[in-house]
Write a protein that holds these residues in place. Structure first.
Motif, PDB file in Angstrom:
ATOM      1  N   SER A   9       0.813  -1.072   0.072  1.00 43.14           N
ATOM      2  CA  SER A   9       0.045   0.098  -0.063  1.00 43.14           C
ATOM      3  C   SER A   9       0.840   1.424  -0.011  1.00 43.14           C
ATOM      4  O   SER A   9       2.043   1.047   0.139  1.00 43.14           O
ATOM      5  CB  SER A   9      -0.904   0.095   1.312  1.00 43.14           C
ATOM      6  OG  SER A   9      -0.038   0.035   2.413  1.00 43.14           O
ATOM      7  N   CYS A  10       0.097   2.288  -0.335  1.00 38.46           N
ATOM      8  CA  CYS A  10       0.663   3.728  -0.052  1.00 38.46           C
ATOM      9  C   CYS A  10       0.857   3.995   1.608  1.00 38.46           C
ATOM     10  O   CYS A  10       0.317   3.142   2.412  1.00 38.46           O
ATOM     11  CB  CYS A  10       0.136   4.898  -0.889  1.00 38.46           C
ATOM     12  SG  CYS A  10      -1.524   5.007  -0.387  1.00 38.46           S
ATOM     13  N   HIS A  11       1.515   5.216   1.863  1.00 41.77           N
ATOM     14  CA  HIS A  11       1.571   5.470   3.189  1.00 41.77           C
ATOM     15  C   HIS A  11       0.082   5.778   3.950  1.00 41.77           C
ATOM     16  O   HIS A  11      -0.156   5.218   4.926  1.00 41.77           O
ATOM     17  CB  HIS A  11       2.195   6.932   3.442  1.00 41.77           C
ATOM     18  CG  HIS A  11       2.340   7.345   4.817  1.00 41.77           C
ATOM     19  ND1 HIS A  11       1.561   8.407   5.149  1.00 41.77           N
ATOM     20  CD2 HIS A  11       3.306   7.012   5.713  1.00 41.77           C
ATOM     21  CE1 HIS A  11       1.990   8.505   6.516  1.00 41.77           C
ATOM     22  NE2 HIS A  11       2.851   7.794   6.956  1.00 41.77           N
ATOM     23  N   CYS A  12      -0.903   6.268   3.164  1.00 44.88           N
ATOM     24  CA  CYS A  12      -2.343   6.601   3.713  1.00 44.88           C
ATOM     25  C   CYS A  12      -3.142   5.479   3.543  1.00 44.88           C
ATOM     26  O   CYS A  12      -4.222   5.339   4.314  1.00 44.88           O
ATOM     27  CB  CYS A  12      -2.802   7.938   3.220  1.00 44.88           C
ATOM     28  SG  CYS A  12      -3.183   7.821   1.534  1.00 44.88           S
ATOM     29  N   GLY A  13      -2.590   4.542   2.748  1.00 36.68           N
ATOM     30  CA  GLY A  13      -3.698   3.241   2.560  1.00 36.68           C
ATOM     31  C   GLY A  13      -4.623   3.380   1.411  1.00 36.68           C
ATOM     32  O   GLY A  13      -5.428   2.538   1.315  1.00 36.68           O
ATOM     33  N   THR A  14      -4.562   4.505   0.765  1.00 44.53           N
ATOM     34  CA  THR A  14      -5.611   4.497  -0.111  1.00 44.53           C
ATOM     35  C   THR A  14      -5.597   3.696  -1.348  1.00 44.53           C
ATOM     36  O   THR A  14      -6.321   3.373  -2.012  1.00 44.53           O
ATOM     37  CB  THR A  14      -5.728   6.144  -0.749  1.00 44.53           C
ATOM     38  OG1 THR A  14      -6.164   7.224   0.538  1.00 44.53           O
ATOM     39  CG2 THR A  14      -6.661   6.302  -1.661  1.00 44.53           C
ATOM     40  N   ARG A  16      -4.187   0.337  -2.625  1.00 44.87           N
ATOM     41  CA  ARG A  16      -3.812  -1.139  -1.957  1.00 44.87           C
ATOM     42  C   ARG A  16      -3.451  -1.950  -3.302  1.00 44.87           C
ATOM     43  O   ARG A  16      -4.267  -1.994  -4.031  1.00 44.87           O
ATOM     44  CB  ARG A  16      -4.630  -1.569  -0.816  1.00 44.87           C
ATOM     45  CG  ARG A  16      -4.648  -0.636   0.311  1.00 44.87           C
ATOM     46  CD  ARG A  16      -5.566  -1.557   1.327  1.00 44.87           C
ATOM     47  NE  ARG A  16      -6.931  -1.624   0.944  1.00 44.87           N
ATOM     48  CZ  ARG A  16      -7.800  -0.997   1.088  1.00 44.87           C
ATOM     49  NH1 ARG A  16      -7.688   0.464   1.613  1.00 44.87           N
ATOM     50  NH2 ARG A  16      -8.931  -1.238   0.806  1.00 44.87           N
ATOM     51  N   CYS A  74       0.239   7.988  -5.135  1.00 46.95           N
ATOM     52  CA  CYS A  74      -0.919   8.221  -4.621  1.00 46.95           C
ATOM     53  C   CYS A  74      -1.225   9.928  -4.518  1.00 46.95           C
ATOM     54  O   CYS A  74      -0.294  10.735  -4.072  1.00 46.95           O
ATOM     55  CB  CYS A  74      -1.024   7.971  -3.183  1.00 46.95           C
ATOM     56  SG  CYS A  74      -2.310   8.389  -2.313  1.00 46.95           S
ATOM     57  N   THR A  76      -3.012  11.521  -2.914  1.00 45.00           N
ATOM     58  CA  THR A  76      -3.316  11.920  -1.226  1.00 45.00           C
ATOM     59  C   THR A  76      -2.089  12.162  -0.543  1.00 45.00           C
ATOM     60  O   THR A  76      -1.782  13.043   0.154  1.00 45.00           O
ATOM     61  CB  THR A  76      -4.188  10.952  -0.502  1.00 45.00           C
ATOM     62  OG1 THR A  76      -5.433  10.825  -1.376  1.00 45.00           O
ATOM     63  CG2 THR A  76      -4.493  11.268   0.721  1.00 45.00           C
ATOM     64  N   CYS A  77      -1.245  10.935  -0.641  1.00 47.52           N
ATOM     65  CA  CYS A  77       0.036  11.125   0.313  1.00 47.52           C
ATOM     66  C   CYS A  77       1.234  11.181  -0.483  1.00 47.52           C
ATOM     67  O   CYS A  77       2.323  11.406   0.042  1.00 47.52           O
ATOM     68  CB  CYS A  77       0.027   9.883   1.297  1.00 47.52           C
ATOM     69  SG  CYS A  77       0.352   8.286   0.406  1.00 47.52           S
ATOM     70  N   CYS A 100       7.210  -0.382  -0.122  1.00 51.18           N
ATOM     71  CA  CYS A 100       5.666  -0.202  -0.011  1.00 51.18           C
ATOM     72  C   CYS A 100       4.925  -1.676   0.218  1.00 51.18           C
ATOM     73  O   CYS A 100       3.733  -1.851   0.516  1.00 51.18           O
ATOM     74  CB  CYS A 100       4.891   0.277  -1.129  1.00 51.18           C
ATOM     75  SG  CYS A 100       5.191   2.124  -1.258  1.00 51.18           S
ATOM     76  N   ASP A 102       3.579  -4.467   2.633  1.00 50.63           N
ATOM     77  CA  ASP A 102       3.319  -4.414   3.883  1.00 50.63           C
ATOM     78  C   ASP A 102       3.710  -5.718   4.753  1.00 50.63           C
ATOM     79  O   ASP A 102       3.452  -5.681   5.972  1.00 50.63           O
ATOM     80  CB  ASP A 102       1.868  -4.228   4.175  1.00 50.63           C
ATOM     81  CG  ASP A 102       1.514  -2.787   3.642  1.00 50.63           C
ATOM     82  OD1 ASP A 102       2.261  -2.022   3.547  1.00 50.63           O
ATOM     83  OD2 ASP A 102       0.259  -2.724   2.877  1.00 50.63           O
TER      84      ASP A 102
END
Length: 127
Positions: A9-14, A16, A74, A76-77, A100, A102
């Motif tokens: 995932s990216c940092h903010c989880g948007t 995946r 992403c 967002t992040c 990235c 997890d």
């Protein structure tokens, strides 16, 4: 070959994703200016082994130099979890950012082979 399902995932989880990856087969680090500035460390997987689970609409694309590779991040992040490309060596591929993933331990990452690619001289495909 030890193929294993990995989640990332990216940092903010948007954004995946999941991918079937054999980390023991090796990873790459390219010295082109983009990869160097991003400190990119990637594992190459065939497109068929990669599945975007969530966040397609949150991805923003950047293309540099030859404009053939899709560097995705992403919106967002700002994290770049993967990118799409095609090459004579790998065919259609996804370059997954190892950072990235997890479900990989630090010990597993320490044992992963790393191949250096010379993108700065535009000979990365020859390595």
């Amino acid at each position: 070959m030890t193929m294993r399902l990995h989640h990332g995932s990216c940092h903010c989880g948007t954004v995946r994703f999941e991918a079937d990856i054999d980390l023991a087969a090796g990873t790459i680090q390219c010295n082109c200016t983009l990869c160097t500035k991003q400190r990119n460390w990637a594992v190459i997987v065939p497109r068929a082994a990669f599945r975007l689970v969530h966040g397609d609409t949150a991805l923003t694309e950047y293309r540099c130099n030859t404009r053939t590779e899709q560097h995705l991040f992403c919106a967002t992040c700002g994290v770049r979890p993967f990118g799409y490309g095609s090459s004579p060596r790998w065919g259609a591929y996804v370059a997954v950012s190892v950072a990235c993933l997890d479900d990989v331990t630090d010990a597993e990452l320490a044992a992963v082979p790393v191949r250096r690619l010379d993108g700065r001289s535009d000979t990365w495909a020859d390595m």
